[in-house]
Motif scaffolding. Structure first.
Motif, short mmCIF file in Angstrom:
data_model
loop_
_atom_site.label_atom_id
_atom_site.label_comp_id
_atom_site.label_asym_id
_atom_site.label_seq_id
_atom_site.Cartn_x
_atom_site.Cartn_y
_atom_site.Cartn_z
N UNK A 152 0.83 -1.21 0.00
CA UNK A 152 0.00 0.00 0.00
C UNK A 152 0.86 1.25 0.00
N UNK A 153 1.96 1.24 0.78
CA UNK A 153 2.86 2.40 0.76
C UNK A 153 3.47 2.59 -0.62
N UNK A 154 3.85 1.46 -1.24
CA UNK A 154 4.42 1.55 -2.59
C UNK A 154 3.40 2.08 -3.58
N UNK A 155 2.13 1.62 -3.40
CA UNK A 155 1.08 2.15 -4.30
C UNK A 155 0.90 3.64 -4.08
N UNK A 156 0.94 4.10 -2.81
CA UNK A 156 0.81 5.53 -2.55
C UNK A 156 1.95 6.31 -3.18
N UNK A 157 3.18 5.73 -3.06
CA UNK A 157 4.33 6.38 -3.70
C UNK A 157 4.15 6.46 -5.21
N UNK A 158 3.65 5.35 -5.78
CA UNK A 158 3.44 5.35 -7.23
C UNK A 158 2.39 6.38 -7.62
N UNK A 159 1.30 6.50 -6.80
CA UNK A 159 0.30 7.51 -7.10
C UNK A 159 0.89 8.91 -7.00
N UNK A 160 1.71 9.15 -5.94
CA UNK A 160 2.35 10.47 -5.82
C UNK A 160 3.28 10.75 -6.98
N UNK A 161 4.07 9.71 -7.38
CA UNK A 161 4.98 9.89 -8.52
C UNK A 161 4.17 10.16 -9.80
N UNK A 162 3.03 9.46 -9.94
CA UNK A 162 2.19 9.71 -11.12
C UNK A 162 1.66 11.13 -11.12
N UNK A 163 1.20 11.60 -9.92
CA UNK A 163 0.73 12.98 -9.84
C UNK A 163 1.87 13.96 -10.18
N UNK A 164 3.07 13.69 -9.63
CA UNK A 164 4.21 14.56 -9.93
C UNK A 164 4.52 14.56 -11.42
N UNK A 165 4.48 13.34 -12.03
CA UNK A 165 4.77 13.25 -13.46
C UNK A 165 3.72 14.00 -14.28
N UNK A 166 2.41 13.85 -13.87
CA UNK A 166 1.37 14.59 -14.59
C UNK A 166 1.53 16.09 -14.40
N UNK A 167 1.88 16.51 -13.16
CA UNK A 167 2.11 17.94 -12.94
C UNK A 167 3.29 18.44 -13.77
N UNK A 168 4.39 17.63 -13.80
CA UNK A 168 5.54 18.01 -14.63
C UNK A 168 5.18 18.08 -16.10
N UNK A 169 4.32 17.13 -16.56
CA UNK A 169 3.90 17.15 -17.96
C UNK A 169 3.09 18.40 -18.27
N UNK A 170 2.15 18.75 -17.34
CA UNK A 170 1.37 19.96 -17.57
C UNK A 170 2.25 21.20 -17.54
N UNK A 171 3.23 21.24 -16.59
CA UNK A 171 4.17 22.37 -16.56
C UNK A 171 4.98 22.44 -17.85
N UNK A 172 5.40 21.25 -18.33
CA UNK A 172 6.17 21.22 -19.57
C UNK A 172 5.34 21.73 -20.75
N UNK A 173 4.08 21.28 -20.80
CA UNK A 173 3.23 21.75 -21.89
C UNK A 173 3.00 23.26 -21.79
N UNK A 174 2.79 23.76 -20.55
CA UNK A 174 2.61 25.21 -20.39
C UNK A 174 3.87 25.96 -20.81
N UNK A 175 5.06 25.43 -20.38
CA UNK A 175 6.31 26.08 -20.77
C UNK A 175 6.50 26.04 -22.28
#
Length: 538
Positions: A59-82
Motif C-alpha cells: 500500500x505504501x508503494x502504491x501511494x508512492x506510485x500515485x504520488x509519482x504519477x501525480x508529480x509526473x502529470x504535474x511536470x507534464x502539464x508544466x512542460x506543456x505550459x512552458x
C-alpha cells in the motif's frame, strides 16, 4: 481366548496383550502432534504477520506510485505550459524580428537619402563658394556659406544617427536570431522531457497495476490464514477430546484387564492343582517356545535385526545377560525414537549435493575472476598514479621555471619559487608561493603588499599560459592596484606572450596606459539603466 485386538489369555496362565502401542506411547504421540500443531499455528501466524506487513508495504508503494504519477502529470502539464509559452515567445520574437528588419530597411533607405542629401549639400556648398567668389558682396556670400555649413553639419549628424540606428538594429537582429536559436533548443529539450515524462508515466501506471494486483492477492491471504487457523484449532480440539476419550477407555480397559487377569489366574491356579505336572510342564515349554518365537518376530519387526545380533546392537556380547532389562528396554525405546526422529531418507540428497558443488565451483570461479579484476584495477590505478605524478612533476617544474623568470621581469629583479608542502606525494601536497622582490627577503605571498601580490599573481597566471597556452584569456581590472611603471611592464609582457603563444587577450580596464597600448579599443556606456552599448572612441 483371543479378542479382535490380538490379546491372548491361555489356560496355563500365559497372557499376551499384543504388539499395540502403550498408553505412554499414545500420550507421547498426541503430545508430539500437539507440539507440531502449535508450531504450525505459530508459522501460520508469522506468515499472516509477514503478509500484513507486505500488504502495508505494497500500500505504501502504491501511494508512492500515485504520488509519482501525480508529480509526473504535474511536470507534464508544466512542460506543456512552458512549451506553449516558448512557442508564444517564439512568435513574438519572430514578429519583433520582422519589425526590426522593416526598421532596418527603413534605416538603410534613410541612410541612403541622408547620403544623397549630404552629397547635394556638398555640391550646393561648392556652388555657393564659387558664387561667392564671383559675387562682389562678401557679406551675403558668407551668410550663404555659413548656412550651407550648418546644413552640412546637420546632415553629418543625421548620417551619424542613422548609422548608429542601423548598427543598433543589426545588434538587435543578431540578438533576436540568437534568442530564436536558444528557443529552438529549449523547445527540443522540453519536447524530449515531455516524451520522457510520458514514458515514465506509462511505467508508473504498469507498476501501479502490478502493485494493485499484488495487494489484491495479499488481501485474501489473511482471510485464508484465519480460516486455516480456525480449522487447525478445531482439529486440535477434536484431537484433544479424542485423546481424553481414548485415555478414559484405556483406563477402563486396563482395570477390566486386571480384574480378568486376577480371575483367570485364580481359575488357572485352581485348575493347575487338578492337572498333572507333566501337562503343565509341556504347556510351559510350548508357551516358552511360542514366546521366544514371538519375541524373535517382534525383534525383527521393531529392531530389524536377528535376535542373535542384539548383543552387538546393545554394545555387549550375546552370552552376557543384561543386568537391568528395564534399562535395555529404555535404551531400545530411545534408539527407536532417534531413528524415527531422523525422518525419511532424502533420495535427492546426491543430486542436491551435486548442484551445491556446481554452485560452489561457479562461485569460486567468479571469486577468482573478481580477485583477478581487482588486481588488474589496482595495477591500473598504480600505473595511473605513477603517470600522473610524473606528469605533475614535469608540469610543476616547467611552471616553477616560467614563474621565476616572469617574476624577475615584472619586478625588475628579485626571485620567486613554488613549493609543495604538507606531503611528499605531489598528488596530496599543498602549494606555497614564495617571492622575494628586490631588496626584500624570500617570504610567503601573504606577507607581500597588495601591488606585489597582484604582480606575483600575474606572474603565476602568465607562467601557466606559457606552460599550457590557451587561445583566449580575459583579464578584468588586473592593473587596478599597479602603478604606472608596473602597468607598462604588464602591458609589455602581455604583448610578448600574445606574440609568442598566439593567445588573444581581452583586457577590461580603465587605466590610460593600458588603453593606449592595446591593438583595438571598444568603449562601453550605459545610456539607459541595465542596457549597455558600444560607442565609438576618438
Amino acid at each position: 481366548l483371543v479378542d479382535r485386538d490380538g490379546r491372548l489369555w491361555r489356560w496355563d496362565g500365559y497372557v499376551s496383550i499384543g504388539s499395540g502401542p502403550s498408553l505412554a506411547a499414545e500420550h507421547l504421540r498426541h503430545g508430539n502432534r500437539l507440539a507440531a500443531l502449535d508450531s504450525e499455528i505459530a508459522t501460520v501466524r508469522t506468515d499472516a504477520l509477514a503478509a500484513e506487513s507486505g500488504a502495508a508495504a505494497a500500500r505504501a508503494e502504491r501511494q508512492k506510485a500515485q504520488d509519482a504519477g501525480k508529480s509526473a502529470r504535474q511536470g507534464l502539464s508544466d512542460t506543456e505550459a512552458a512549451l506553449a509559452r516558448a512557442r508564444a515567445e517564439e512568435a513574438e520574437i519572430g514578429r519583433r524580428a520582422l519589425t526590426t528588419q522593416t526598421r532596418l530597411a527603413a534605416a538603410v533607405d534613410l541612410l541612403e537619402r541622408v547620403g544623397a542629401d549630404l552629397a547635394e549639400v556638398a555640391a550646393q556648398a561648392a556652388e555657393a563658394e564659387r558664387d561667392l567668389a564671383a559675387l562682389p558682396e562678401a557679406q551675403s556670400a558668407r551668410a550663404a556659406l555659413d548656412q550651407a555649413r550648418t546644413a552640412a553639419a546637420e546632415a553629418r549628424r543625421g548620417d551619424a544617427d542613422a548609422r548608429a540606428a542601423v548598427e543598433r538594429l543589426n545588434h538587435e537582429a543578431a540578438r533576436r536570431r540568437e534568442r530564436l536559436a536558444s528557443i529552438d533548443l529549449e523547445e527540443h529539450a522540453w519536447r524530449k522531457r515531455s516524451t520522457d515524462a510520458v514514458g515514465q508515466q506509462a511505467a508508473l501506471t504498469e507498476r501501479r497495476k502490478a502493485v494493485e494486483a499484488e495487494i489484491a492477492s495479499l488481501a485474501a491471504r489473511p482471510a485464508a490464514i484465519a480460516v486455516e487457523s480456525e480449522a487447525l484449532g478445531t482439529t486440535i480440539a477434536d484431537a484433544a477430546a479424542s485423546c481424553r476419550r481414548s485415555a478414559d477407555a484405556l483406563a477402563v480397559g486396563e482395570h477390566q484387564l486386571r480384574e480378568a487377569v486376577d480371575a483367570s489366574r485364580a481359575a488357572d491356579q485352581a485348575l493347575a492343582e487338578a492337572r498333572e505336572r507333566l501337562a503343565r510342564l509341556e504347556g510351559l515349554r510350548d508357551g516358552a517356545t511360542e514366546g521366544l518365537a514371538r519375541l524373535a518376530r517382534e525383534i525383527r519387526e521393531r529392531v530389524g535385526v536377528a535376535p542373535e545380533a542384539l548383543g552387538e546392537l546393545a554394545g555387549g556380547p550375546m552370552d552376557e545377560r543384561p543386568l537391568d532389562p528395564s534399562e535395555t528396554a529404555a535404551r531400545l525405546e530411545r534408539l527407536t525414537r532417534e531413528r524415527d526422529g531422523m525422518g525419511p531418507v532424502n533420495l535427492m540428497a546426491e543430486t542436491e549435493a551435486a548442484e551445491v558443488e556446481l554452485r560452489v565451483t561457479e562461485l569460486r570461479r567468479e571469486r577468482a575472476e573478481l580477485t583477478e579484476a581487482i588486481a588488474r584495477l589496482r595495477h591500473g590505478i598504480a600505473a595511473l598514479d605513477r603517470e600522473v605524478r610524473q606528469r605533475l612533476t614535469v608540469a610543476f617544474e616547467q611552471l616553477d621555471r616560467h614563474f621565476a623568470e616572469l617574476f624577475t621581469r615584472l619586478f625588475g629583479g628579485g626571485k620567486a619559487q613554488l613549493r609543495l608542502v604538507d606531503n611528499d606525494d605531489p598528488l596530496a601536497a599543498g602549494l606555497e608561493i614564495m617571492g622575494s622582490p628586490p631588496g626584500k627577503k624570500l617570504q610567503s605571498l601573504s606577507l607581500l603588499s597588495g601591488g606585489e601580490q597582484a604582480l606575483t599573481a600575474l606572474a603565476l597566471l602568465f607562467a601557466a599560459f606559457l606552460t599550457n597556452p590557451a587561445p583566449v584569456c580575459v583579464l578584468d581590472e588586473v592593473d587596478a592596484p599597479l602603478d604606472d611603471a608596473n602597468v607598462d611592464r604588464f602591458c609589455t609582457l602581455v604583448g610578448e606572450i600574445a606574440d609568442t603563444t598566439g593567445t588573444r587577450f581581452l583586457v577590461v580596464t580603465h587605466h590610460r596606459i593600458t588603453m593606449a597600448r592595446v591593438d583595438r579599443l571598444f568603449g562601453v556606456t550605459m545610456a539607459e539603466r541595465g542596457i549597455s552599448q558600444l560607442v565609438s572612441v576618438d
